[in-house]
Design a protein around this motif. Structure first.
Motif, PDB file in Angstrom:
ATOM      1  N   LYS A 188      79.528  73.669  18.895  1.00  0.00           N
ATOM      2  CA  LYS A 188      80.411  72.876  18.038  1.00  0.00           C
ATOM      3  C   LYS A 188      80.012  73.190  16.618  1.00  0.00           C
ATOM      4  CE  LYS A 188      82.615  69.143  20.313  1.00  0.00           C
ATOM      5  NZ  LYS A 188      82.478  67.845  20.891  1.00  0.00           N
ATOM      6  N   VAL A 189      80.718  74.112  16.020  1.00  0.00           N
ATOM      7  CA  VAL A 189      80.318  74.574  14.689  1.00  0.00           C
ATOM      8  C   VAL A 189      81.455  74.343  13.709  1.00  0.00           C
ATOM      9  CG1 VAL A 189      79.582  76.564  13.325  1.00  0.00           C
ATOM     10  CG2 VAL A 189      78.880  76.376  15.710  1.00  0.00           C
ATOM     11  N   HIS A 190      81.130  73.737  12.578  1.00  0.00           N
ATOM     12  CA  HIS A 190      82.113  73.619  11.503  1.00  0.00           C
ATOM     13  C   HIS A 190      81.550  74.337  10.275  1.00  0.00           C
ATOM     14  CE1 HIS A 190      85.025  72.088   8.691  1.00  0.00           C
ATOM     15  NE2 HIS A 190      84.047  71.620   7.947  1.00  0.00           N
ATOM     16  N   ILE A 191      82.336  75.239   9.715  1.00  0.00           N
ATOM     17  CA  ILE A 191      81.841  76.024   8.574  1.00  0.00           C
ATOM     18  C   ILE A 191      82.465  75.523   7.279  1.00  0.00           C
ATOM     19  CG2 ILE A 191      81.576  78.352   7.619  1.00  0.00           C
ATOM     20  CD1 ILE A 191      82.007  79.448  10.458  1.00  0.00           C
ATOM     21  N   GLU A 192      81.619  75.191   6.316  1.00  0.00           N
ATOM     22  CA  GLU A 192      82.088  74.845   4.970  1.00  0.00           C
ATOM     23  C   GLU A 192      81.795  76.059   4.090  1.00  0.00           C
ATOM     24  OE1 GLU A 192      83.633  72.290   3.666  1.00  0.00           O
ATOM     25  OE2 GLU A 192      83.516  70.780   5.254  1.00  0.00           O
ATOM     26  N   THR A 193      82.850  76.709   3.581  1.00  0.00           N
ATOM     27  CA  THR A 193      82.639  77.930   2.810  1.00  0.00           C
ATOM     28  C   THR A 193      82.622  77.643   1.310  1.00  0.00           C
ATOM     29  OG1 THR A 193      85.001  78.342   2.792  1.00  0.00           O
ATOM     30  CG2 THR A 193      83.750  79.390   4.556  1.00  0.00           C
ATOM     31  N   MET A 194      82.184  78.636   0.544  1.00  0.00           N
ATOM     32  CA  MET A 194      82.213  78.598  -0.919  1.00  0.00           C
ATOM     33  C   MET A 194      81.558  77.329  -1.482  1.00  0.00           C
ATOM     34  SD  MET A 194      84.166  81.339  -1.547  1.00  0.00           S
ATOM     35  CE  MET A 194      84.932  81.191  -3.141  1.00  0.00           C
ATOM     36  N   CYS A 195      80.435  76.931  -0.907  1.00  0.00           N
ATOM     37  CA  CYS A 195      79.794  75.732  -1.454  1.00  0.00           C
ATOM     38  C   CYS A 195      78.287  75.846  -1.289  1.00  0.00           C
ATOM     39  CB  CYS A 195      80.299  74.479  -0.736  1.00  0.00           C
ATOM     40  SG  CYS A 195      79.818  74.421   0.987  1.00  0.00           S
ATOM     41  N   GLU A 196      77.579  75.048  -2.087  1.00  0.00           N
ATOM     42  CA  GLU A 196      76.132  74.986  -1.974  1.00  0.00           C
ATOM     43  C   GLU A 196      75.720  73.524  -1.923  1.00  0.00           C
ATOM     44  OE1 GLU A 196      73.846  77.953  -4.350  1.00  0.00           O
ATOM     45  OE2 GLU A 196      75.826  78.457  -5.150  1.00  0.00           O
ATOM     46  N   VAL A 197      74.425  73.285  -1.765  1.00  0.00           N
ATOM     47  CA  VAL A 197      73.933  71.914  -1.715  1.00  0.00           C
ATOM     48  C   VAL A 197      73.845  71.375  -3.144  1.00  0.00           C
ATOM     49  CG1 VAL A 197      71.942  70.476  -1.169  1.00  0.00           C
ATOM     50  CG2 VAL A 197      72.647  72.287   0.395  1.00  0.00           C
ATOM     51  N   LYS A 198      74.441  70.205  -3.342  1.00  0.00           N
ATOM     52  CA  LYS A 198      74.387  69.585  -4.673  1.00  0.00           C
ATOM     53  C   LYS A 198      73.241  68.582  -4.705  1.00  0.00           C
ATOM     54  CE  LYS A 198      77.477  66.926  -7.677  1.00  0.00           C
ATOM     55  NZ  LYS A 198      78.875  66.428  -7.717  1.00  0.00           N
ATOM     56  N   LYS A 199      73.184  67.722  -3.646  1.00  0.00           N
ATOM     57  CA  LYS A 199      72.134  66.715  -3.629  1.00  0.00           C
ATOM     58  C   LYS A 199      71.838  66.308  -2.187  1.00  0.00           C
ATOM     59  CE  LYS A 199      70.875  62.626  -6.368  1.00  0.00           C
ATOM     60  NZ  LYS A 199      69.513  62.708  -5.901  1.00  0.00           N
ATOM     61  N   ILE A 200      70.588  65.930  -1.956  1.00  0.00           N
ATOM     62  CA  ILE A 200      70.190  65.449  -0.626  1.00  0.00           C
ATOM     63  C   ILE A 200      69.741  63.997  -0.773  1.00  0.00           C
ATOM     64  CG2 ILE A 200      68.490  65.731   1.232  1.00  0.00           C
ATOM     65  CD1 ILE A 200      68.489  68.710   0.605  1.00  0.00           C
ATOM     66  N   TYR A 201      70.281  63.116   0.080  1.00  0.00           N
ATOM     67  CA  TYR A 201      69.908  61.694   0.031  1.00  0.00           C
ATOM     68  C   TYR A 201      69.213  61.310   1.327  1.00  0.00           C
ATOM     69  CZ  TYR A 201      73.808  61.629  -3.349  1.00  0.00           C
ATOM     70  OH  TYR A 201      74.667  61.895  -4.381  1.00  0.00           O
ATOM     71  N   LEU A 202      68.175  60.489   1.213  1.00  0.00           N
ATOM     72  CA  LEU A 202      67.616  59.874   2.408  1.00  0.00           C
ATOM     73  C   LEU A 202      68.476  58.649   2.730  1.00  0.00           C
ATOM     74  CD1 LEU A 202      63.799  60.206   1.724  1.00  0.00           C
ATOM     75  CD2 LEU A 202      65.271  61.650   3.121  1.00  0.00           C
ATOM     76  N   GLN A 203      68.367  58.175   3.978  1.00  0.00           N
ATOM     77  CA  GLN A 203      69.270  57.122   4.459  1.00  0.00           C
ATOM     78  C   GLN A 203      69.333  55.891   3.529  1.00  0.00           C
ATOM     79  OE1 GLN A 203      68.389  54.401   7.922  1.00  0.00           O
ATOM     80  NE2 GLN A 203      69.720  55.878   8.934  1.00  0.00           N
ATOM     81  N   GLU A 204      68.173  55.413   3.117  1.00  0.00           N
ATOM     82  CA  GLU A 204      68.131  54.176   2.330  1.00  0.00           C
ATOM     83  C   GLU A 204      68.860  54.353   1.003  1.00  0.00           C
ATOM     84  OE1 GLU A 204      64.781  50.953   0.768  1.00  0.00           O
ATOM     85  OE2 GLU A 204      64.186  52.958   1.455  1.00  0.00           O
ATOM     86  N   GLU A 205      68.535  55.450   0.326  1.00  0.00           N
ATOM     87  CA  GLU A 205      69.156  55.745  -0.965  1.00  0.00           C
ATOM     88  C   GLU A 205      70.672  55.846  -0.801  1.00  0.00           C
ATOM     89  OE1 GLU A 205      68.775  59.303  -4.338  1.00  0.00           O
ATOM     90  OE2 GLU A 205      67.902  59.570  -2.338  1.00  0.00           O
ATOM     91  N   PHE A 206      71.079  56.491   0.292  1.00  0.00           N
ATOM     92  CA  PHE A 206      72.506  56.716   0.542  1.00  0.00           C
ATOM     93  C   PHE A 206      73.250  55.397   0.733  1.00  0.00           C
ATOM     94  CE2 PHE A 206      76.178  57.654   3.235  1.00  0.00           C
ATOM     95  CZ  PHE A 206      76.776  58.680   2.496  1.00  0.00           C
ATOM     96  N   THR A 207      72.656  54.485   1.548  1.00  0.00           N
ATOM     97  CA  THR A 207      73.340  53.216   1.799  1.00  0.00           C
ATOM     98  C   THR A 207      73.360  52.359   0.532  1.00  0.00           C
ATOM     99  OG1 THR A 207      71.263  52.562   2.845  1.00  0.00           O
ATOM    100  CG2 THR A 207      73.089  52.990   4.314  1.00  0.00           C
ATOM    101  N   ASN A 208      72.283  52.420  -0.267  1.00  0.00           N
ATOM    102  CA  ASN A 208      72.256  51.662  -1.522  1.00  0.00           C
ATOM    103  C   ASN A 208      73.344  52.121  -2.480  1.00  0.00           C
ATOM    104  OD1 ASN A 208      70.149  50.238  -0.573  1.00  0.00           O
ATOM    105  ND2 ASN A 208      68.564  51.325  -1.732  1.00  0.00           N
ATOM    106  N   LEU A 209      73.623  53.440  -2.477  1.00  0.00           N
ATOM    107  CA  LEU A 209      74.616  53.977  -3.407  1.00  0.00           C
ATOM    108  C   LEU A 209      76.047  53.695  -2.928  1.00  0.00           C
ATOM    109  CD1 LEU A 209      72.908  57.389  -4.212  1.00  0.00           C
ATOM    110  CD2 LEU A 209      73.342  55.563  -5.849  1.00  0.00           C
ATOM    111  N   LYS A 210      76.146  53.175  -1.704  1.00  0.00           N
ATOM    112  CA  LYS A 210      77.456  52.860  -1.109  1.00  0.00           C
ATOM    113  C   LYS A 210      78.419  54.056  -1.117  1.00  0.00           C
ATOM    114  CE  LYS A 210      77.371  47.847  -1.536  1.00  0.00           C
ATOM    115  NZ  LYS A 210      75.931  47.823  -1.370  1.00  0.00           N
ATOM    116  N   LYS A 211      77.856  55.228  -0.856  1.00  0.00           N
ATOM    117  CA  LYS A 211      78.718  56.416  -0.776  1.00  0.00           C
ATOM    118  C   LYS A 211      79.287  56.511   0.636  1.00  0.00           C
ATOM    119  CE  LYS A 211      76.605  59.402  -4.293  1.00  0.00           C
ATOM    120  NZ  LYS A 211      77.778  59.864  -5.042  1.00  0.00           N
TER     121      LYS A 211
END
Length: 503
Positions: free
Chosen positions: A254-277
């Motif tokens: 089960k592979v999904h390819i996202e092309t023409m992009c790079e990593v912008k930011k990495i969030y850990l779970q807690e930070e992610f939920t706090n930011l309400k993204k």
């Protein structure tokens, strides 16, 4: 026994690095100078040996890479002494190296083959794994047994192999290019291979073709120490053999390819939920791009891509290439460095310092290359460079002259991707040819893909995927630069036996 060893072993020849380049170099030197001690300094208790070597054609070669305890090498070559320690410093004016075990080793000639280290997308994140050596591959296997979804960042050989090998786990594959495997393929070849990701894999996979060496208790401990400092030689061409790369789900790919992009930011779970993204679910339907549903599941780590999409996953594989491992050697020494950060070497594998040579991933070839050769940090080149560096060191020692090795006449590499044999020859991606070239193509879906790069009627490169049996003929045509204008499209006509023309 240990105590009586002199604290300084003076070797005429010292080689640093237990990977393919270093081991090949040490073996060659040991053969040239059977009565001299050859010192091989390596940070890891296991070395990488070339096994099952086959010369496929004049330049193409196939081999397996096997991990072995260093004692195997010492038994095969009684004049090789392996020193298991990292190099702390090179004192080039004094012609000696200092190792972390407190010893120093004088050399008359030194060859640096310390390889390269993975470029991690971010340091010190427990959810980001870099895969480069056998330890990291095993660590990855442990993590995968519990994983429902992983993200792979990168588009080189390791990323390609991983994506194909991983089963039972959703894979989101982020690449900065338009098509997969762009250092190896053009978009056409990528398309040909990508169809393989969608089809199910054959059940009976081939039996593993090499026995694995696992480190015993003492070695295991040495491993853990080494691991803490991020060492280990690069992986072999089919490093995933014998690793069961299976996640928790009951499906194959089960592979999904996202092309023409790079990593912008990495969030850990807690930070992610706090930011309400919000993050996206695994895309189910490739046809309808407008459907984007929010993921309700909580993931340990989240990746925001430069295309604004955010995905959660169990962990991230960083497979974004390598940087030459020059750290311990450059301090206090005036090396010329290549643009890619490697130690510059001339056409005799000589660095800019007297009596210091380099080979493999650590070096940057800075001679004027043949029009159909380029440096790529691959197994085959590590072996060729290590072998040739030893010849050059021997020739310099004996005051002889030596011509540049034939393997640098033509870039030639054979590997396997997605279970297809893949042969790359010359300027297979029209590297550096500008717009002044033509491509000829032949493709049978699911079976073979043949692409030839032509310039002024001469063959400059080729990609062969599948069992085409054209590699030897094409290698000769590229090497002899014969004018092929008169053959036109017949060159790739499957009904014409091209070999008969050029025997």
């Amino acid at each position: 026994m240990e105590a009586s060893r002199p604290s300084s072993l003076a070797g005429k020849f010292v080689v640093v690095g237990g990977g393919i380049a270093g081991v090949t170099c040490a073996e060659q030197l040991a053969t040239h100078f059977p009565s001299e001690d050859i010192l091989l300094v390596t940070a890891s208790p296991v070395i990488k040996a070339v096994t099952n070597f086959k010369q496929v054609s004049k330049i193409l070669e196939e081999f397996d890479v096997e991990e072995q305890p260093s004692t195997v090498l010492e038994n095969r070559f009684p004049n090789i002494k392996v020193i298991e320690s990292r190099v702390k410093q090179l004192k080039s004016e004094k012609h000696c190296i200092l190792t972390e075990d407190g010893n120093q080793h004088a050399y008359k000639k030194l060859c640096l083959c310390a390889g390269a280290k993975p470029k991690l997308i971010c340091e010190g994140n427990p959810y980001v794994l870099g895969i480069r050596d056998t330890d990291s591959a095993q660590e990855f296997q442990k993590q995968l047994t519990k994983a429902k979804r992983i993200m792979i960042i990168g588009n080189g050989g390791i990323a390609l192999e991983l994506v194909y090998e991983v089963e039972g786990c959703e894979v989101i594959w982020a690449i900065k290019d338009k098509a997969i495997g762009n250092s190896f393929f053009d978009a056409g070849a990528a398309e040909f291979l990508a169809s393989k990701l969608i089809s199910e894999k054959p059940e009976a996979m081939l039996t593993h073709k090499r026995t694995r060496y696992t480190t015993d208790g003492r070695k295991e401990e040495a491993r853990t120490k080494a691991k803490a400092r991020n060492v280990g030689s690069a992986l072999g061409p089919d490093w995933h053999e014998g690793l069961t790369l299976k996640g928790t789900k009951e499906f194959s790919h089960k592979v999904h390819i996202e092309t023409m992009c790079e990593v912008k930011k990495i969030y850990l779970q807690e930070e992610f939920t706090n930011l309400k993204k919000e993050s996206l679910t695994f895309p189910r339907d490739h046809h309808d791009k407008s459907v984007k549903s929010t993921d309700k599941e909580l993931w340990p780590v989240y990746v925001e891509l430069t295309n604004e999409k955010i995905y959660g996953c169990d962990f991230i594989i960083s497979a974004t290439g390598v940087t030459p491992n020059i750290e311990p050697f450059v301090h206090g020494n005036n090396f010329d460095l290549g643009q890619d950060g490697g130690l510059q070497v001339d056409d005799h594998m000589h660095t800019s310092l007297p009596d210091v040579y380099a080979a493999g991933d650590i070096c940057t070839a800075s001679w004027q290359p043949s029009p159909v050769w380029q440096q790529m940090r691959l197994w085959t080149q590590a072996r060729q460079m290590g072998w040739y560096a030893a010849k050059c060191m021997a020739a310099d020692t004996l005051g002889e002259t030596i011509d540049i090795d034939f393997s640098f006449e033509l870039f030639a590499h054979v590997t396997k991707f997605f279970n297809y044999k893949v042969v790359l020859l010359g300027k297979y991606n029209a590297q550096g040819l500008g717009s002044d070239h033509e491509l000829m193509l032949r493709c049978t879906k699911g079976q073979e893909y043949v692409k030839v790069v032509m310039q002024n009627g001469r063959m400059m490169g080729a990609i062969l995927i599948g069992e085409t049996d054209l590699e030897e003929t094409f290698e000769n045509l590229i090497l002899n630069q014969m004018n092929l204008s008169s053959y036109g499209e017949d060159l790739l006509d499957p009904n014409i036996d091209i070999e008969d023309y050029f025997d």
